[in-house]
Design an enzyme around this catalytic site. Structure first.
Site, short mmCIF file in Angstrom:
data_model
loop_
_atom_site.label_atom_id
_atom_site.label_comp_id
_atom_site.label_asym_id
_atom_site.label_seq_id
_atom_site.Cartn_x
_atom_site.Cartn_y
_atom_site.Cartn_z
N LYS A 165 -92.83 -58.87 98.60
CA LYS A 165 -93.40 -57.55 98.43
C LYS A 165 -94.44 -57.63 97.32
O LYS A 165 -94.11 -57.91 96.16
CB LYS A 165 -92.29 -56.55 98.07
CG LYS A 165 -92.75 -55.16 97.70
CD LYS A 165 -93.55 -54.46 98.78
CE LYS A 165 -92.85 -54.39 100.11
NZ LYS A 165 -93.56 -53.72 101.18
N HIS A 223 -89.35 -54.30 110.41
CA HIS A 223 -89.47 -53.71 109.08
C HIS A 223 -88.10 -53.25 108.57
O HIS A 223 -87.21 -52.95 109.36
CB HIS A 223 -90.43 -52.53 109.18
CG HIS A 223 -90.42 -51.59 108.02
ND1 HIS A 223 -89.78 -50.36 108.04
CD2 HIS A 223 -90.99 -51.69 106.80
CE1 HIS A 223 -89.98 -49.76 106.89
NE2 HIS A 223 -90.70 -50.53 106.12
O1 GKR Z 1 -88.41 -51.11 99.49
O2 GKR Z 1 -90.12 -50.91 98.15
C1 GKR Z 1 -89.63 -51.13 99.24
C2 GKR Z 1 -90.55 -51.47 100.38
O3 GKR Z 1 -91.87 -51.42 99.94
C3 GKR Z 1 -90.32 -50.57 101.57
O4 GKR Z 1 -90.27 -49.23 101.16
C4 GKR Z 1 -91.38 -50.72 102.63
O5 GKR Z 1 -91.29 -49.67 103.54
O6 GKR Z 1 -90.32 -52.83 103.08
C5 GKR Z 1 -91.23 -51.94 103.48
C6 GKR Z 1 -92.51 -52.55 103.98
O7 GKR Z 1 -92.46 -53.58 104.60
O8 GKR Z 1 -93.58 -51.97 103.81
MG MG Z 2 -94.51 -53.61 105.13
#
Ligand code: GKR
Ligand code: MG
Length: 418
Positions: free
Chosen positions: A189, A316
């Site tokens: 991420k 996702h």
């Molecule tokens: O858990 O912070 C998180 C992610 O950024 C999530 O909210 C996203 O929706 O994992 C997700 C993504 O692939 O964009």
């Molecule tokens: Mg994503």
């Protein structure tokens, strides 16, 4: 088989301070658990978002479900659409793409569809995969989902992962995930630090885990120019590049220059986006998510559409519990075109509402349960505990932005910021 009663329970579970473009995860993540109670003592389980706006939409449907046949899914779809005729939810945290009335209905329907399929499976004595056409694989592979993170929450609460802000710490967290779960692919991420720092992180991972597929997802934090530059810098390193920049047009400009496929869970997020997204050749891989694409059967339809247009399919995830993981495993197993390792936030949580033991990870994959329905059992005591968390924590929506201001006072969320 008629529905006699439906119980909706909002829950909260401890979540580490994971960073993303919108800020940082709060101390608790919210989810909803639904129990669809049917004749013959059969109960179907579903799990989805737990923010107040979503719960409000779900509550509008509840009174209409009594007496509905769990095998009548088109009827369920009509019933949900009628109950929610004029609401457009927004996801507030801004990380899973735009909302529309169609997406609201799809999200609420999905919660009940999963529970009805679980109940159908218990009634018939067959796993949900059998109701979806049968197993295309015996185990579903997931990727190690790495995050940059702070070492502790504002209240001082620490977790076993510690602070992760450097390439060395990233590699350390990946090693732990590989050791504990046997993952073979890695997703990072991004969108948290300057792209150059995150490129260093990806390179360090590539060096430490040669031959393991790698992805980075900055949730649209980069401009088109930056995305093209980063794609060139990571040429030959990435399996796919996820949502580097916002919007179908921007993604299409990047896709035209990048050597690796682009993937999304932000710009093609419901069936209405497919024609413009695919026509623009904005993506090579779509991240499905049954929670907002309209359930398990809609995910399979999505898969056929993607396959027809030569677009790959991955999955996702958002912070979730075991009922969602079970549904993800069942649908992924019954969807032959879903060939990429799926995302999961699983390693970041320490509590759950299901009895342990069924959804174990071996070599990065979860064996598909062969027992009836979703193959899991609700732990009533754990459900009560996580509901108590929900009541005590006082959170009613996910708000990574405001929470981030405890760490960085002038923080402003900003996609395409670099
Ligand atoms: O858990 O912070 C998180 C992610 O950024 C999530 O909210 C996203 O929706 O994992 C997700 C993504 O692939 O964009
Ligand atoms: Mg994503």
């Amino acid at each position: 088989m008629q529905i006699l009663d439906v119980v909706l329970t909002p829950v909260a579970f401890a979540d580490p301070p994971l960073l993303n473009v919108m800020g940082v995860h709060e101390p608790f993540a919210l989810r909803s658990v639904v129990q669809v109670k049917c004749e013959d003592g059969i109960v179907g389980l579903g799990e989805s978002y737990g923010d107040e706006a979503f719960l409000g939409e779900v509550r509008k449907v509840l009174p209409r479900l009594r007496g509905h046949d769990v095998f009548d899914l088109p009827g369920l779809q009509r019933l949900v659409a009628e109950a929610l005729s004029d609401t457009v939810l927004t996801d507030a945290h801004g990380l899973i793409g735009g909302f529309s009335i169609r997406k609201t209905i799809a999200s609420v329907y999905s919660l009940f569809e999963v529970a009805c399929l679980d109940a159908q499976g218990h009634f018939l004595g067959r796993p949900v995969t059998d109701l979806l056409g049968g197993k295309a694989r015996d185990a579903v592979e997931f990727s190690a989902y790495l995050f940059y993170k702070y070492g502790k929450h504002v209240d001082g609460r620490e977790d076993s992962w510690g602070e992760i802000t450097t390439p060395e710490a990233l590699v350390g967290s990946a090693k732990r995930m590989f050791d504990e779960y046997g993952f073979r692919s890695i997703k990072l991420k991004g969108g948290v630090y300057e792209p150059a720092h995150e490129v260093d992180g990806v390179r360090a991972l590539a060096e430490a885990f040669p031959g393991h597929p790698l992805r980075i997802d900055p949730n649209g934090a980069w401009t088109v120019e930056t995305s093209i530059r980063v794609a060139a810098e990571l040429d030959g390193v990435l399996e796919y590049l996820e949502d580097p920049t916002p919007g179908i047009d921007g993604m299409a400009q990047v896709a035209a220059e990048a050597s690796m496929p682009l993937a999304t869970n932000m710009c093609v997020v419901n069936f209405g986006d497919i024609e413009p997204g695919f026509r623009a050749r904005a993506i090579g891989v779509l991240l499905s998510d049954h929670h907002f694409w309209g359930g398990l059967r809609a995910t399979q339809s999505l898969s056929v559409t993607c396959e027809s247009f030569g677009v790959g399919l991955s999955m996702h995830s958002n912070s979730h519990l075991g009922i969602s993981l079970a549904a993800m495993v069942q649908v992924a197993a019954a969807t032959p075109h879903l060939t990429y390792a799926c995302d999961t936030h699983w390693p970041w949580k320490v509590e759950d509402v299901i009895e342990p033991g069924v959804l174990e990870f071996r070599e990065g994959a979860v064996a598909v349960p062969t027992t009836p329905g979703l193959g899991i059992t609700l732990d009533e005591d754990a459900l009560a505990r996580l509901h108590e968390n929900y009541v005590r924590c006082g959170l009613t929506k996910r708000d990574d932005v405001t929470y981030m201001r405890n760490f960085v006072a002038d923080f402003e969320p900003n996609t395409a910021r670099w």
